[in-house]
Design a protein around this motif. Structure first.
Motif, PDB file in Angstrom:
ATOM      1  N   VAL A  25       8.371   2.957   4.676  1.00  0.00           N
ATOM      2  CA  VAL A  25       9.701   2.491   4.271  1.00  0.00           C
ATOM      3  C   VAL A  25      10.558   3.660   3.794  1.00  0.00           C
ATOM      4  O   VAL A  25      11.736   3.751   4.146  1.00  0.00           O
ATOM      5  CB  VAL A  25       9.584   1.397   3.181  1.00  0.00           C
ATOM      6  CG1 VAL A  25      10.913   1.139   2.510  1.00  0.00           C
ATOM      7  CG2 VAL A  25       9.058   0.115   3.790  1.00  0.00           C
ATOM      8  N   LEU A  26       9.973   4.544   3.008  1.00  0.00           N
ATOM      9  CA  LEU A  26      10.738   5.697   2.521  1.00  0.00           C
ATOM     10  C   LEU A  26      11.230   6.573   3.670  1.00  0.00           C
ATOM     11  O   LEU A  26      12.341   7.101   3.625  1.00  0.00           O
ATOM     12  CB  LEU A  26       9.888   6.533   1.557  1.00  0.00           C
ATOM     13  CG  LEU A  26       9.662   5.940   0.166  1.00  0.00           C
ATOM     14  CD1 LEU A  26       8.531   6.673  -0.551  1.00  0.00           C
ATOM     15  CD2 LEU A  26      10.944   5.980  -0.651  1.00  0.00           C
ATOM     16  N   MET A  27      10.429   6.720   4.705  1.00  0.00           N
ATOM     17  CA  MET A  27      10.781   7.618   5.803  1.00  0.00           C
ATOM     18  C   MET A  27      11.619   6.946   6.884  1.00  0.00           C
ATOM     19  O   MET A  27      12.452   7.590   7.499  1.00  0.00           O
ATOM     20  CB  MET A  27       9.509   8.200   6.435  1.00  0.00           C
ATOM     21  CG  MET A  27       8.667   8.976   5.425  1.00  0.00           C
ATOM     22  SD  MET A  27       9.622  10.142   4.457  1.00  0.00           S
ATOM     23  CE  MET A  27       9.343  11.605   5.349  1.00  0.00           C
TER      24      MET A  27
ATOM     25  N   ALA B 273      13.506   4.223  -7.538  1.00  0.00           N
ATOM     26  CA  ALA B 273      14.234   4.592  -6.326  1.00  0.00           C
ATOM     27  C   ALA B 273      14.848   3.356  -5.665  1.00  0.00           C
ATOM     28  O   ALA B 273      15.966   3.413  -5.152  1.00  0.00           O
ATOM     29  CB  ALA B 273      13.306   5.314  -5.352  1.00  0.00           C
ATOM     30  N   VAL B 274      14.131   2.253  -5.699  1.00  0.00           N
ATOM     31  CA  VAL B 274      14.645   0.988  -5.163  1.00  0.00           C
ATOM     32  C   VAL B 274      15.923   0.607  -5.901  1.00  0.00           C
ATOM     33  O   VAL B 274      16.943   0.260  -5.291  1.00  0.00           O
ATOM     34  CB  VAL B 274      13.583  -0.126  -5.280  1.00  0.00           C
ATOM     35  CG1 VAL B 274      14.179  -1.497  -5.049  1.00  0.00           C
ATOM     36  CG2 VAL B 274      12.427   0.126  -4.318  1.00  0.00           C
ATOM     37  N   ASP B 275      15.882   0.709  -7.221  1.00  0.00           N
ATOM     38  CA  ASP B 275      17.050   0.383  -8.039  1.00  0.00           C
ATOM     39  C   ASP B 275      18.215   1.322  -7.722  1.00  0.00           C
ATOM     40  O   ASP B 275      19.351   0.885  -7.554  1.00  0.00           O
ATOM     41  CB  ASP B 275      16.669   0.451  -9.516  1.00  0.00           C
ATOM     42  CG  ASP B 275      17.791   0.000 -10.429  1.00  0.00           C
ATOM     43  OD1 ASP B 275      18.322  -1.109 -10.212  1.00  0.00           O
ATOM     44  OD2 ASP B 275      18.139   0.761 -11.356  1.00  0.00           O
ATOM     45  N   GLU B 276      17.934   2.608  -7.628  1.00  0.00           N
ATOM     46  CA  GLU B 276      18.967   3.598  -7.319  1.00  0.00           C
ATOM     47  C   GLU B 276      19.655   3.286  -5.984  1.00  0.00           C
ATOM     48  O   GLU B 276      20.871   3.434  -5.847  1.00  0.00           O
ATOM     49  CB  GLU B 276      18.336   4.992  -7.255  1.00  0.00           C
ATOM     50  CG  GLU B 276      19.278   6.094  -6.806  1.00  0.00           C
ATOM     51  CD  GLU B 276      18.557   7.414  -6.645  1.00  0.00           C
ATOM     52  OE1 GLU B 276      18.840   8.322  -7.444  1.00  0.00           O
ATOM     53  OE2 GLU B 276      17.707   7.532  -5.719  1.00  0.00           O
TER      54      GLU B 276
ATOM     55  N   ASP C  51      18.272  11.331  -6.540  1.00  0.00           N
ATOM     56  CA  ASP C  51      17.203  11.972  -7.315  1.00  0.00           C
ATOM     57  C   ASP C  51      15.950  11.103  -7.372  1.00  0.00           C
ATOM     58  O   ASP C  51      14.832  11.605  -7.276  1.00  0.00           O
ATOM     59  CB  ASP C  51      17.679  12.275  -8.737  1.00  0.00           C
ATOM     60  CG  ASP C  51      18.754  13.356  -8.781  1.00  0.00           C
ATOM     61  OD1 ASP C  51      18.844  14.151  -7.816  1.00  0.00           O
ATOM     62  OD2 ASP C  51      19.503  13.396  -9.768  1.00  0.00           O
ATOM     63  N   GLU C  52      16.137   9.797  -7.543  1.00  0.00           N
ATOM     64  CA  GLU C  52      14.981   8.892  -7.627  1.00  0.00           C
ATOM     65  C   GLU C  52      14.280   8.774  -6.279  1.00  0.00           C
ATOM     66  O   GLU C  52      13.060   8.659  -6.215  1.00  0.00           O
ATOM     67  CB  GLU C  52      15.402   7.511  -8.143  1.00  0.00           C
ATOM     68  CG  GLU C  52      15.971   7.511  -9.550  1.00  0.00           C
ATOM     69  CD  GLU C  52      14.994   7.958 -10.633  1.00  0.00           C
ATOM     70  OE1 GLU C  52      13.771   7.973 -10.396  1.00  0.00           O
ATOM     71  OE2 GLU C  52      15.459   8.295 -11.739  1.00  0.00           O
ATOM     72  N   TYR C  53      15.054   8.799  -5.197  1.00  0.00           N
ATOM     73  CA  TYR C  53      14.452   8.800  -3.855  1.00  0.00           C
ATOM     74  C   TYR C  53      13.560  10.032  -3.688  1.00  0.00           C
ATOM     75  O   TYR C  53      12.419   9.935  -3.252  1.00  0.00           O
ATOM     76  CB  TYR C  53      15.527   8.770  -2.765  1.00  0.00           C
ATOM     77  CG  TYR C  53      14.949   8.998  -1.388  1.00  0.00           C
ATOM     78  CD1 TYR C  53      14.343   7.960  -0.695  1.00  0.00           C
ATOM     79  CD2 TYR C  53      14.982  10.260  -0.794  1.00  0.00           C
ATOM     80  CE1 TYR C  53      13.785   8.165   0.556  1.00  0.00           C
ATOM     81  CE2 TYR C  53      14.429  10.473   0.454  1.00  0.00           C
ATOM     82  CZ  TYR C  53      13.830   9.427   1.131  1.00  0.00           C
ATOM     83  OH  TYR C  53      13.270   9.643   2.356  1.00  0.00           O
ATOM     84  N   THR C  54      14.096  11.189  -4.035  1.00  0.00           N
ATOM     85  CA  THR C  54      13.332  12.434  -3.927  1.00  0.00           C
ATOM     86  C   THR C  54      12.063  12.365  -4.766  1.00  0.00           C
ATOM     87  O   THR C  54      10.987  12.766  -4.315  1.00  0.00           O
ATOM     88  CB  THR C  54      14.203  13.633  -4.357  1.00  0.00           C
ATOM     89  OG1 THR C  54      15.383  13.651  -3.541  1.00  0.00           O
ATOM     90  CG2 THR C  54      13.469  14.942  -4.219  1.00  0.00           C
ATOM     91  N   ALA C  55      12.178  11.821  -5.985  1.00  0.00           N
ATOM     92  CA  ALA C  55      11.006  11.675  -6.862  1.00  0.00           C
ATOM     93  C   ALA C  55       9.992  10.711  -6.245  1.00  0.00           C
ATOM     94  O   ALA C  55       8.780  10.941  -6.340  1.00  0.00           O
ATOM     95  CB  ALA C  55      11.443  11.193  -8.237  1.00  0.00           C
TER      96      ALA C  55
ATOM     97  N   THR D  17       0.834  -1.200   0.000  1.00  0.00           N
ATOM     98  CA  THR D  17       0.000   0.000   0.000  1.00  0.00           C
ATOM     99  C   THR D  17       0.877   1.261   0.000  1.00  0.00           C
ATOM    100  O   THR D  17       2.076   1.199   0.272  1.00  0.00           O
ATOM    101  CB  THR D  17      -0.905   0.048   1.254  1.00  0.00           C
ATOM    102  OG1 THR D  17      -0.080   0.216   2.409  1.00  0.00           O
ATOM    103  CG2 THR D  17      -1.765  -1.205   1.382  1.00  0.00           C
ATOM    104  N   LEU D  18       0.234   2.366  -0.246  1.00  0.00           N
ATOM    105  CA  LEU D  18       0.934   3.648  -0.182  1.00  0.00           C
ATOM    106  C   LEU D  18       1.455   3.911   1.229  1.00  0.00           C
ATOM    107  O   LEU D  18       2.548   4.442   1.405  1.00  0.00           O
ATOM    108  CB  LEU D  18       0.010   4.777  -0.617  1.00  0.00           C
ATOM    109  CG  LEU D  18      -0.461   4.722  -2.073  1.00  0.00           C
ATOM    110  CD1 LEU D  18      -1.542   5.769  -2.319  1.00  0.00           C
ATOM    111  CD2 LEU D  18       0.706   4.902  -3.018  1.00  0.00           C
ATOM    112  N   GLY D  19       0.704   3.500   2.228  1.00  0.00           N
ATOM    113  CA  GLY D  19       1.147   3.659   3.608  1.00  0.00           C
ATOM    114  C   GLY D  19       2.412   2.866   3.890  1.00  0.00           C
ATOM    115  O   GLY D  19       3.333   3.358   4.548  1.00  0.00           O
ATOM    116  N   ASP D  20       2.451   1.605   3.382  1.00  0.00           N
ATOM    117  CA  ASP D  20       3.664   0.792   3.534  1.00  0.00           C
ATOM    118  C   ASP D  20       4.853   1.502   2.899  1.00  0.00           C
ATOM    119  O   ASP D  20       5.940   1.572   3.480  1.00  0.00           O
ATOM    120  CB  ASP D  20       3.510  -0.572   2.850  1.00  0.00           C
ATOM    121  CG  ASP D  20       2.479  -1.480   3.481  1.00  0.00           C
ATOM    122  OD1 ASP D  20       2.078  -1.248   4.641  1.00  0.00           O
ATOM    123  OD2 ASP D  20       2.065  -2.444   2.792  1.00  0.00           O
TER     124      ASP D  20
END
Length: 102
Positions: A34-36, A74-77, A45-49, A27-30
């Motif tokens: 993880v991002l935070m 972003a995962v790949d980056e 740059d991909e993380y920021t995007a 989900t978007l919440g998941d």
């Protein structure tokens, strides 16, 4: 803003460097958590995007599957390994002849 955090998309499994740190993002919440909390580096740059796309998707301005595409870049980056997630498949017991049944 967080009303759509349960919006689901095709799941993606993530394997971080720590073998115990595996996550399934459904989900978007998941993804936001993880991002935070778990992201290994937050300067790409991909993380920021992906962070921006996550906010846009939670706000309803971007479809969850479109966010997933940005998230995977972003995962790949970040060098995070992705895992295939198979849903709805249950292991079946093999058919045994009646003389062998337990």
């Amino acid at each position: 803003m967080w009303a759509n955090t349960s919006s689901a998309f095709t799941p993606v499994g993530l394997a971080f460097r720590d073998p115990a740190a595996r996550k399934i993002i459904r989900t978007l919440g998941d993804a936001a958590r993880v991002l935070m909390r778990d992201w290994p580096r937050n300067d790409g740059d991909e993380y920021t995007a992906a962070v921006k796309a996550c906010v846009d998707a939670i706000s309803g301005n971007l479809a969850p599957e479109q966010f997933r595409e940005v998230f995977l870049r972003a995962v790949d980056e970040a060098g995070i390994v992705t895992l295939n997630v198979v849903q709805g498949v249950r292991a079946r017991r093999p058919h045994l002849p009646s003389t062998v049944r337990r």
